[in-house]
Design a protein around this motif. Structure first.
Motif, PDB file in Angstrom:
ATOM      1  N   LEU A  57       0.828  -1.210   0.000  1.00  0.00           N
ATOM      2  CA  LEU A  57       0.000   0.000   0.000  1.00  0.00           C
ATOM      3  C   LEU A  57       0.862   1.260   0.000  1.00  0.00           C
ATOM      4  CD1 LEU A  57      -2.824  -1.009   2.493  1.00  0.00           C
ATOM      5  CD2 LEU A  57      -2.999  -0.780   0.004  1.00  0.00           C
ATOM      6  N   LEU A  58       1.950   1.242   0.767  1.00  0.00           N
ATOM      7  CA  LEU A  58       2.857   2.394   0.774  1.00  0.00           C
ATOM      8  C   LEU A  58       3.472   2.614  -0.605  1.00  0.00           C
ATOM      9  CD1 LEU A  58       4.749   1.974   4.177  1.00  0.00           C
ATOM     10  CD2 LEU A  58       2.944   3.614   3.614  1.00  0.00           C
ATOM     11  N   ALA A  59       3.860   1.525  -1.263  1.00  0.00           N
ATOM     12  CA  ALA A  59       4.439   1.622  -2.603  1.00  0.00           C
ATOM     13  C   ALA A  59       3.409   2.160  -3.590  1.00  0.00           C
ATOM     14  CB  ALA A  59       4.955   0.257  -3.055  1.00  0.00           C
ATOM     15  N   PHE A  60       2.201   1.599  -3.569  1.00  0.00           N
ATOM     16  CA  PHE A  60       1.135   2.095  -4.445  1.00  0.00           C
ATOM     17  C   PHE A  60       0.881   3.575  -4.194  1.00  0.00           C
ATOM     18  CE2 PHE A  60      -1.359  -2.139  -5.196  1.00  0.00           C
ATOM     19  CZ  PHE A  60      -0.459  -2.501  -6.176  1.00  0.00           C
ATOM     20  N   GLU A  61       0.847   3.955  -2.917  1.00  0.00           N
ATOM     21  CA  GLU A  61       0.561   5.347  -2.576  1.00  0.00           C
ATOM     22  C   GLU A  61       1.618   6.284  -3.150  1.00  0.00           C
ATOM     23  OE1 GLU A  61      -0.872   7.851   1.270  1.00  0.00           O
ATOM     24  OE2 GLU A  61       0.669   6.346   1.626  1.00  0.00           O
ATOM     25  N   GLU A  62       2.869   5.896  -3.027  1.00  0.00           N
ATOM     26  CA  GLU A  62       3.944   6.775  -3.483  1.00  0.00           C
ATOM     27  C   GLU A  62       4.069   6.803  -5.010  1.00  0.00           C
ATOM     28  OE1 GLU A  62       8.437   7.943  -2.150  1.00  0.00           O
ATOM     29  OE2 GLU A  62       7.308   6.472  -1.011  1.00  0.00           O
ATOM     30  N   ILE A  63       3.905   5.649  -5.640  1.00  0.00           N
ATOM     31  CA  ILE A  63       4.102   5.576  -7.091  1.00  0.00           C
ATOM     32  C   ILE A  63       2.862   6.013  -7.858  1.00  0.00           C
ATOM     33  CG2 ILE A  63       4.593   4.037  -9.036  1.00  0.00           C
ATOM     34  CD1 ILE A  63       6.109   2.241  -6.941  1.00  0.00           C
ATOM     35  N   LEU A  64       1.696   5.492  -7.476  1.00  0.00           N
ATOM     36  CA  LEU A  64       0.476   5.698  -8.255  1.00  0.00           C
ATOM     37  C   LEU A  64      -0.450   6.788  -7.701  1.00  0.00           C
ATOM     38  CD1 LEU A  64      -0.355   1.935  -8.927  1.00  0.00           C
ATOM     39  CD2 LEU A  64       0.820   3.539 -10.456  1.00  0.00           C
ATOM     40  N   GLU A  65      -0.202   7.209  -6.466  1.00  0.00           N
ATOM     41  CA  GLU A  65      -1.034   8.219  -5.812  1.00  0.00           C
ATOM     42  C   GLU A  65      -2.529   7.916  -5.998  1.00  0.00           C
ATOM     43  OE1 GLU A  65       0.980  12.349  -5.893  1.00  0.00           O
ATOM     44  OE2 GLU A  65       1.372  11.436  -7.876  1.00  0.00           O
ATOM     45  N   PRO A  66      -2.988   6.793  -5.447  1.00  0.00           N
ATOM     46  CA  PRO A  66      -4.359   6.336  -5.711  1.00  0.00           C
ATOM     47  C   PRO A  66      -5.458   7.305  -5.314  1.00  0.00           C
ATOM     48  CG  PRO A  66      -3.237   4.848  -4.182  1.00  0.00           C
ATOM     49  CD  PRO A  66      -2.261   5.883  -4.605  1.00  0.00           C
ATOM     50  N   GLN A  67      -5.312   7.985  -4.194  1.00  0.00           N
ATOM     51  CA  GLN A  67      -6.399   8.866  -3.779  1.00  0.00           C
ATOM     52  C   GLN A  67      -6.580  10.013  -4.765  1.00  0.00           C
ATOM     53  OE1 GLN A  67      -6.412   9.958   0.311  1.00  0.00           O
ATOM     54  NE2 GLN A  67      -8.623  10.128   0.271  1.00  0.00           N
ATOM     55  N   LEU A  68      -5.517  10.469  -5.362  1.00  0.00           N
ATOM     56  CA  LEU A  68      -5.585  11.530  -6.366  1.00  0.00           C
ATOM     57  C   LEU A  68      -6.035  10.981  -7.728  1.00  0.00           C
ATOM     58  CD1 LEU A  68      -4.946  14.437  -7.355  1.00  0.00           C
ATOM     59  CD2 LEU A  68      -2.614  13.627  -7.773  1.00  0.00           C
ATOM     60  N   ASN A  69      -5.460   9.845  -8.123  1.00  0.00           N
ATOM     61  CA  ASN A  69      -5.631   9.376  -9.492  1.00  0.00           C
ATOM     62  C   ASN A  69      -6.699   8.307  -9.717  1.00  0.00           C
ATOM     63  OD1 ASN A  69      -3.487  10.932 -10.779  1.00  0.00           O
ATOM     64  ND2 ASN A  69      -2.144   9.773  -9.421  1.00  0.00           N
ATOM     65  N   TYR A  70      -7.096   7.581  -8.669  1.00  0.00           N
ATOM     66  CA  TYR A  70      -7.989   6.442  -8.870  1.00  0.00           C
ATOM     67  C   TYR A  70      -9.315   6.529  -8.112  1.00  0.00           C
ATOM     68  CZ  TYR A  70      -4.012   4.067 -11.008  1.00  0.00           C
ATOM     69  OH  TYR A  70      -2.969   3.729 -11.824  1.00  0.00           O
ATOM     70  N   CYS A  71      -9.341   7.255  -6.988  1.00  0.00           N
ATOM     71  CA  CYS A  71     -10.562   7.167  -6.172  1.00  0.00           C
ATOM     72  C   CYS A  71     -10.836   8.417  -5.344  1.00  0.00           C
ATOM     73  CB  CYS A  71     -10.495   5.945  -5.260  1.00  0.00           C
ATOM     74  SG  CYS A  71      -9.098   5.962  -4.107  1.00  0.00           S
ATOM     75  N   SER A  72     -10.481   9.579  -5.846  1.00  0.00           N
ATOM     76  CA  SER A  72     -10.705  10.786  -5.055  1.00  0.00           C
ATOM     77  C   SER A  72     -12.199  11.045  -4.845  1.00  0.00           C
ATOM     78  CB  SER A  72     -10.037  11.997  -5.718  1.00  0.00           C
ATOM     79  OG  SER A  72     -10.406  12.109  -7.059  1.00  0.00           O
ATOM     80  N   PHE A  73     -12.519  11.473  -3.642  1.00  0.00           N
ATOM     81  CA  PHE A  73     -13.893  11.764  -3.217  1.00  0.00           C
ATOM     82  C   PHE A  73     -14.826  10.568  -3.397  1.00  0.00           C
ATOM     83  CE2 PHE A  73     -12.032  15.860  -4.416  1.00  0.00           C
ATOM     84  CZ  PHE A  73     -12.121  16.518  -3.203  1.00  0.00           C
ATOM     85  N   GLY A  74     -14.267   9.357  -3.311  1.00  0.00           N
ATOM     86  CA  GLY A  74     -15.077   8.150  -3.416  1.00  0.00           C
ATOM     87  C   GLY A  74     -15.533   7.824  -4.826  1.00  0.00           C
ATOM     88  N   ASN A  75     -15.009   8.548  -5.805  1.00  0.00           N
ATOM     89  CA  ASN A  75     -15.376   8.292  -7.190  1.00  0.00           C
ATOM     90  C   ASN A  75     -14.344   7.398  -7.860  1.00  0.00           C
ATOM     91  OD1 ASN A  75     -17.682  10.017  -7.203  1.00  0.00           O
ATOM     92  ND2 ASN A  75     -16.293  11.767  -7.273  1.00  0.00           N
ATOM     93  N   ASP A  76     -14.812   6.349  -8.506  1.00  0.00           N
ATOM     94  CA  ASP A  76     -13.928   5.456  -9.244  1.00  0.00           C
ATOM     95  C   ASP A  76     -13.439   6.175 -10.487  1.00  0.00           C
ATOM     96  OD1 ASP A  76     -12.573   3.111  -9.803  1.00  0.00           O
ATOM     97  OD2 ASP A  76     -14.247   2.237 -10.907  1.00  0.00           O
TER      98      ASP A  76
END
Length: 95
Positions: A57-76
């Motif tokens: 999860l730490l690696a995904f967070e740093e590399i892919l920034e999921p909250q910004l790029n994949y699921c911000s505000f609960g939107n897929d």
């Protein structure tokens, strides 16, 4: 770059679990569901310990920034795992 036993391979744009020689191709993670699928695939491995998942999860967070790029505000959302991994590799090479 390393998170626990997960290592980022800047050439292949993959995350490799050193102890298990298990590879995740970041270029094919283009949606939150694809990322979630990897998390549960690893969790169901014999070696998929809470620490291995946390480090992933730490690696995904740093590399892919999921909250910004994949699921911000609960939107897929969809994002290019390839482009995000390339950008991260470039940032690493610049120091």
């Amino acid at each position: 770059m390393k998170w626990g036993n997960w290592v980022f391979d800047t050439t292949n744009l993959t995350l490799i679990h050193e102890n298990e020689n298990y590879e995740i191709d970041l270029e094919v993670i283009n949606s939150s569901s694809e990322m979630l699928d990897w998390i549960f695939q690893i969790r169901n491995k014999e070696w998929g310990t809470p620490q291995a998942i946390y480090d992933l999860l730490l690696a995904f967070e740093e590399i892919l920034e999921p909250q910004l790029n994949y699921c911000s505000f609960g939107n897929d959302k969809n994002a290019s795992g390839s482009e995000l991994a390339k950008r991260f590799a470039e940032r690493l090479s610049q120091g």
